[in-house]
Write a protein that holds these residues in place. Structure first.
Motif, PDB file in Angstrom:
ATOM      1  N   ASN A   1       0.869  -1.175   0.000  1.00  0.00           N
ATOM      2  CA  ASN A   1       0.000   0.000   0.000  1.00  0.00           C
ATOM      3  C   ASN A   1       0.912   1.233   0.000  1.00  0.00           C
ATOM      4  OD1 ASN A   1      -2.383   1.362   0.015  1.00  0.00           O
ATOM      5  ND2 ASN A   1      -2.909   0.920   2.128  1.00  0.00           N
ATOM      6  N   ARG A   2       1.290   1.689  -1.181  1.00  0.00           N
ATOM      7  CA  ARG A   2       2.352   2.688  -1.336  1.00  0.00           C
ATOM      8  C   ARG A   2       2.112   3.919  -0.467  1.00  0.00           C
ATOM      9  NH1 ARG A   2       6.628   2.908  -4.329  1.00  0.00           N
ATOM     10  NH2 ARG A   2       6.009   0.934  -5.286  1.00  0.00           N
ATOM     11  N   ILE A   3       3.148   4.302   0.272  1.00  0.00           N
ATOM     12  CA  ILE A   3       3.081   5.436   1.187  1.00  0.00           C
ATOM     13  C   ILE A   3       3.516   6.702   0.448  1.00  0.00           C
ATOM     14  CG2 ILE A   3       4.049   6.421   3.311  1.00  0.00           C
ATOM     15  CD1 ILE A   3       4.467   3.492   4.253  1.00  0.00           C
ATOM     16  N   VAL A   4       2.743   7.768   0.589  1.00  0.00           N
ATOM     17  CA  VAL A   4       3.074   9.038  -0.051  1.00  0.00           C
ATOM     18  C   VAL A   4       4.279   9.644   0.667  1.00  0.00           C
ATOM     19  CG1 VAL A   4       2.249  11.347  -0.654  1.00  0.00           C
ATOM     20  CG2 VAL A   4       0.665   9.391  -0.700  1.00  0.00           C
ATOM     21  N   ARG A   5       5.357   9.870  -0.079  1.00  0.00           N
ATOM     22  CA  ARG A   5       6.612  10.309   0.543  1.00  0.00           C
ATOM     23  C   ARG A   5       6.465  11.658   1.243  1.00  0.00           C
ATOM     24  NH1 ARG A   5      11.790   9.848  -3.166  1.00  0.00           N
ATOM     25  NH2 ARG A   5      11.034   7.696  -3.033  1.00  0.00           N
ATOM     26  N   ARG A   6       5.768  12.594   0.621  1.00  0.00           N
ATOM     27  CA  ARG A   6       5.609  13.920   1.218  1.00  0.00           C
ATOM     28  C   ARG A   6       4.919  13.833   2.571  1.00  0.00           C
ATOM     29  NH1 ARG A   6       2.045  18.169  -2.104  1.00  0.00           N
ATOM     30  NH2 ARG A   6       0.469  16.588  -1.605  1.00  0.00           N
ATOM     31  N   HIS A   7       3.897  13.002   2.657  1.00  0.00           N
ATOM     32  CA  HIS A   7       3.193  12.842   3.927  1.00  0.00           C
ATOM     33  C   HIS A   7       4.090  12.186   4.974  1.00  0.00           C
ATOM     34  CE1 HIS A   7      -0.830  12.733   1.485  1.00  0.00           C
ATOM     35  NE2 HIS A   7      -0.251  13.919   1.493  1.00  0.00           N
ATOM     36  N   ALA A   8       4.847  11.189   4.552  1.00  0.00           N
ATOM     37  CA  ALA A   8       5.716  10.481   5.485  1.00  0.00           C
ATOM     38  C   ALA A   8       6.799  11.404   6.050  1.00  0.00           C
ATOM     39  CB  ALA A   8       6.354   9.283   4.784  1.00  0.00           C
ATOM     40  N   VAL A   9       7.413  12.216   5.184  1.00  0.00           N
ATOM     41  CA  VAL A   9       8.479  13.115   5.631  1.00  0.00           C
ATOM     42  C   VAL A   9       7.926  14.191   6.564  1.00  0.00           C
ATOM     43  CG1 VAL A   9      10.140  14.862   4.859  1.00  0.00           C
ATOM     44  CG2 VAL A   9       9.934  12.697   3.630  1.00  0.00           C
ATOM     45  N   THR A  10       6.735  14.709   6.245  1.00  0.00           N
ATOM     46  CA  THR A  10       6.123  15.741   7.086  1.00  0.00           C
ATOM     47  C   THR A  10       5.834  15.215   8.480  1.00  0.00           C
ATOM     48  OG1 THR A  10       5.090  16.675   5.107  1.00  0.00           O
ATOM     49  CG2 THR A  10       4.236  17.408   7.217  1.00  0.00           C
ATOM     50  N   LEU A  11       5.508  13.960   8.592  1.00  0.00           N
ATOM     51  CA  LEU A  11       5.305  13.336   9.898  1.00  0.00           C
ATOM     52  C   LEU A  11       6.631  13.037  10.592  1.00  0.00           C
ATOM     53  CD1 LEU A  11       2.501  10.797   8.966  1.00  0.00           C
ATOM     54  CD2 LEU A  11       2.278  12.550  10.727  1.00  0.00           C
ATOM     55  N   ALA A  12       7.596  12.526   9.841  1.00  0.00           N
ATOM     56  CA  ALA A  12       8.800  11.958  10.444  1.00  0.00           C
ATOM     57  C   ALA A  12       9.772  13.005  10.982  1.00  0.00           C
ATOM     58  CB  ALA A  12       9.510  11.064   9.421  1.00  0.00           C
ATOM     59  N   VAL A  13       9.934  14.125  10.279  1.00  0.00           N
ATOM     60  CA  VAL A  13      10.955  15.103  10.699  1.00  0.00           C
ATOM     61  C   VAL A  13      10.643  15.721  12.061  1.00  0.00           C
ATOM     62  CG1 VAL A  13      12.035  17.304  10.128  1.00  0.00           C
ATOM     63  CG2 VAL A  13      11.741  15.562   8.351  1.00  0.00           C
ATOM     64  N   PRO A  14       9.441  16.285  12.284  1.00  0.00           N
ATOM     65  CA  PRO A  14       9.165  16.795  13.636  1.00  0.00           C
ATOM     66  C   PRO A  14       9.119  15.694  14.679  1.00  0.00           C
ATOM     67  CG  PRO A  14       7.204  16.947  12.262  1.00  0.00           C
ATOM     68  CD  PRO A  14       8.325  16.581  11.357  1.00  0.00           C
ATOM     69  N   ALA A  15       8.688  14.487  14.296  1.00  0.00           N
ATOM     70  CA  ALA A  15       8.682  13.377  15.253  1.00  0.00           C
ATOM     71  C   ALA A  15      10.091  13.081  15.740  1.00  0.00           C
ATOM     72  CB  ALA A  15       8.071  12.134  14.617  1.00  0.00           C
ATOM     73  N   LEU A  16      11.060  13.104  14.838  1.00  0.00           N
ATOM     74  CA  LEU A  16      12.450  12.858  15.210  1.00  0.00           C
ATOM     75  C   LEU A  16      12.950  13.904  16.211  1.00  0.00           C
ATOM     76  CD1 LEU A  16      15.222  11.474  14.799  1.00  0.00           C
ATOM     77  CD2 LEU A  16      15.554  12.983  12.828  1.00  0.00           C
ATOM     78  N   CYS A  17      12.692  15.162  15.936  1.00  0.00           N
ATOM     79  CA  CYS A  17      13.172  16.250  16.804  1.00  0.00           C
ATOM     80  C   CYS A  17      12.553  16.170  18.196  1.00  0.00           C
ATOM     81  CB  CYS A  17      12.864  17.602  16.163  1.00  0.00           C
ATOM     82  SG  CYS A  17      13.668  17.868  14.567  1.00  0.00           S
TER      83      CYS A  17
END
Length: 249
Positions: free
Chosen positions: A67-83
């Motif tokens: 179920n292909r994940i939209v890269r833009r959505h994934a990055v928008t979630l992941a970057v602030p989550a990391l910080c």
């Protein structure tokens, strides 16, 4: 040798659950490590992350294949989550273990009640397009990273119901995006707990090996189950984890 085999079998079970619910298995591993192995809350969370990090990465790849994940959505979630996971984990290792456990139990019960309530509402049909503007995913990523840093669960447990209810995704899309969110934040959280000597590597390694062998089974099962049943199982899973942790309090 027997202990190693038991830990490997436990990792198989936890990996299957992690793939099924898109959370890497840490949510159930933490109470299991606390109840069965007598680890305090910070050490249980750090040790569980040894299994969670590779499991999340593998499950993310499996979900993306199906179920292909939209890269833009994934990055928008992941970057602030990391910080925010880095900041929260640095703070969490200094907290009182019993207070952390009580807070985790309360959170799980609240999330279970919310998930249960949604089972009896007729939600709008899920679609590939987000119901809210995609930049708002950054706020969800920050909150989930904060939660993951404190409790060592990668934030996926919060992101999944928010993505389905607020952003209108299907359960499977939500679980895939939650894994994308959790992948970097669990890594930085594990590093932080390890630096503060809150990881039992000898216990965590066989759990990780078992999880890697079985997480694909859980992903396949998740794609085979009806949406409503998957949400109901997720709700029951949260209650079980809360009960296990409450036993340790």
């Amino acid at each position: 040798m027997l202990d190693l085999l038991i830990n490997l079998m436990l990792g198989l079970a936890l990996g299957t659950l992690g793939g099924l619910f898109g959370i890497g298995g840490g949510l159930i591993a933490i109470p299991v490590l606390g109840v069965l192995f007598g680890l305090d809350q910070p050490l249980a969370q750090g040790t569980a992350l040894v299994m969670v990090v590779p499991n999340v990465l593998l499950a993310l790849w499996r979900y993306h294949q199906r179920n292909r994940i939209v890269r833009r959505h994934a990055v928008t979630l992941a970057v602030p989550a990391l910080c925010f996971a880095w900041l929260a984990s640095a703070w969490a290792v200094a907290l009182d273990a019993d207070a952390m456990r009580l807070g985790f139990v309360g959170f799980l019960l609240a999330l279970a009640l919310y998930t249960l309530a949604r089972l009896f509402r007729r939600p709008p049909p899920a679609s590939a397009a987000l119901r809210q503007p995609w930049p708002w995913l950054g706020l969800l990523g920050a909150g989930s990273g904060l939660l993951g840093g404190v409790f060592g669960v990668g934030g996926a447990v919060l992101a999944t119901p928010v993505l389905t209810s607020v952003f209108g995704t299907s359960q499977l899309v939500a679980q895939g995006l939650s894994l994308a969110l959790a992948a970097p934040s669990t890594g930085i959280t594990l590093a932080t707990y390890a630096l503060h000597q809150q990881v039992d590597w000898l216990l965590g390694a066989p759990l990780a090996a078992g999880g890697l062998l079985s997480i694909g089974w859980g992903v396949r099962l998740a794609h085979a189950l009806p949406e409503r049943l998957l949400r109901g199982l997720f709700c029951g899973f949260l209650v079980l984890c809360a009960v296990l942790l409450a036993v340790k309090v």
